[in-house]
Every structure is written in structure tokens, then in C-alpha cells.
Design a protein around this motif. Structure first.
Motif, PDB file in Angstrom:
ATOM      1  N   ILE A  22     -25.630 -51.714   4.571  1.00 50.63           N
ATOM      2  CA  ILE A  22     -27.086 -51.636   4.543  1.00 50.63           C
ATOM      3  C   ILE A  22     -27.585 -52.497   3.393  1.00 50.63           C
ATOM      4  CG2 ILE A  22     -29.045 -50.103   4.077  1.00 50.63           C
ATOM      5  CD1 ILE A  22     -27.386 -47.873   5.392  1.00 50.63           C
ATOM      6  N   GLN A  23     -28.638 -53.253   3.651  1.00 46.74           N
ATOM      7  CA  GLN A  23     -29.262 -54.045   2.612  1.00 46.74           C
ATOM      8  C   GLN A  23     -30.578 -53.389   2.244  1.00 46.74           C
ATOM      9  OE1 GLN A  23     -29.509 -57.954   4.489  1.00 46.74           O
ATOM     10  NE2 GLN A  23     -28.063 -58.671   2.957  1.00 46.74           N
ATOM     11  N   GLU A  41     -33.577 -59.282  11.192  1.00 44.89           N
ATOM     12  CA  GLU A  41     -32.731 -58.158  11.600  1.00 44.89           C
ATOM     13  C   GLU A  41     -32.684 -58.015  13.113  1.00 44.89           C
ATOM     14  OE1 GLU A  41     -30.008 -55.124  11.028  1.00 44.89           O
ATOM     15  OE2 GLU A  41     -30.698 -56.694   9.685  1.00 44.89           O
ATOM     16  N   LEU A  42     -33.811 -58.189  13.777  1.00 45.05           N
ATOM     17  CA  LEU A  42     -33.836 -58.100  15.236  1.00 45.05           C
ATOM     18  C   LEU A  42     -33.043 -59.242  15.866  1.00 45.05           C
ATOM     19  CD1 LEU A  42     -37.527 -57.014  15.953  1.00 45.05           C
ATOM     20  CD2 LEU A  42     -35.468 -55.586  15.863  1.00 45.05           C
ATOM     21  N   GLY A  46     -30.000 -55.893  15.121  1.00 38.55           N
ATOM     22  CA  GLY A  46     -29.972 -54.765  14.198  1.00 38.55           C
ATOM     23  C   GLY A  46     -31.209 -53.902  14.354  1.00 38.55           C
ATOM     24  N   GLN A  47     -31.353 -52.947  13.443  1.00 47.34           N
ATOM     25  CA  GLN A  47     -32.530 -52.081  13.436  1.00 47.34           C
ATOM     26  C   GLN A  47     -33.090 -52.023  12.028  1.00 47.34           C
ATOM     27  OE1 GLN A  47     -31.596 -48.073  14.603  1.00 47.34           O
ATOM     28  NE2 GLN A  47     -29.695 -48.042  13.457  1.00 47.34           N
ATOM     29  N   VAL A  48     -34.373 -51.728  11.936  1.00 40.65           N
ATOM     30  CA  VAL A  48     -35.081 -51.739  10.655  1.00 40.65           C
ATOM     31  C   VAL A  48     -35.726 -50.383  10.436  1.00 40.65           C
ATOM     32  CG1 VAL A  48     -36.986 -52.810   9.369  1.00 40.65           C
ATOM     33  CG2 VAL A  48     -35.570 -54.201  10.890  1.00 40.65           C
ATOM     34  N   PHE A  49     -35.622 -49.882   9.225  1.00 42.19           N
ATOM     35  CA  PHE A  49     -36.347 -48.683   8.820  1.00 42.19           C
ATOM     36  C   PHE A  49     -37.267 -49.093   7.682  1.00 42.19           C
ATOM     37  CE2 PHE A  49     -32.462 -47.124  10.678  1.00 42.19           C
ATOM     38  CZ  PHE A  49     -32.894 -46.071  11.460  1.00 42.19           C
ATOM     39  N   LEU A  50     -38.558 -49.022   7.908  1.00 42.38           N
ATOM     40  CA  LEU A  50     -39.532 -49.356   6.876  1.00 42.38           C
ATOM     41  C   LEU A  50     -40.036 -48.030   6.305  1.00 42.38           C
ATOM     42  CD1 LEU A  50     -42.115 -52.135   7.017  1.00 42.38           C
ATOM     43  CD2 LEU A  50     -42.776 -49.920   6.136  1.00 42.38           C
TER      44      LEU A  50
END
Length: 88
Positions: A22-23, A41-42, A46-50
Motif C-alpha cells: 500500500i502506498q 491506480e485504475l 487497482g483500487q483507491v480509498f480516499l
């Protein structure tokens, strides 16, 4: 919430094969940075959590992300939602 029995907690003991680390980035908030990070990321599937710190404005942030990156699927979850809403 898991400790007091309100929510179940699952623990993954071993990471999935080929999992990338994870970055986490802490930087001043700019729309261009948000757009670039999400698109990168897309692009790698990948997936993103903001993470946002105010429930009162979380939906406006979600709308902004929707506008910046229309191809992203944006969902909101926060601690004031009931269990059924969160599960959905």
C-alpha cells in the motif's frame, strides 16, 4: 466497533499472491493530484480509498471525485451510516 460486538472483523493472515504494498501519500489537497493518483491506480487495475475527515462534506468530495474521474466507481462509507447502508 468490532471489539464491542457491533461489527464483525475478519483478519487476513497472509497477503494474496503478487500483492503490492500500500502506498500512503500525505500532500496538500489539489484536484489535479487526486485525479492523477486515481487514474494511475485504475490504470493498473487497482483500487483507491480516499479518506476524508468530515461526514458533513463527504458527499461533496465524492461528487468532486465523480466529476474528476468519471470512469471511477465512487461509493461512500462513514461511521454515521447504519449497518444495512454500510453493507450495501
Amino acid at each position: 466497533m468490532s471489539l464491542v460486538g457491533l461489527r464483525d472483523m475478519s483478519v487476513i493472515e497472509t497477503p494474496p499472491k503478487d500483492r503490492l504494498a500500500i502506498q500512503t501519500v500525505v500532500a496538500p489537497f489539489t484536484e489535479s493530484l487526486v485525479r492523477r493518483a486515481i487514474e494511475e491506480e485504475l490504470a493498473r487495475d487497482g483500487q483507491v480509498f480516499l479518506v476524508h475527515n468530515r461526514v458533513e462534506t463527504i458527499y461533496s468530495i465524492a461528487a468532486m471525485v465523480n466529476q474528476l474521474v468519471p470512469k471511477a466507481r465512487v461509493v461512500v462509507g462513514h461511521g454515521q451510516m447504519n449497518e444495512k447502508e454500510l453493507e450495501t
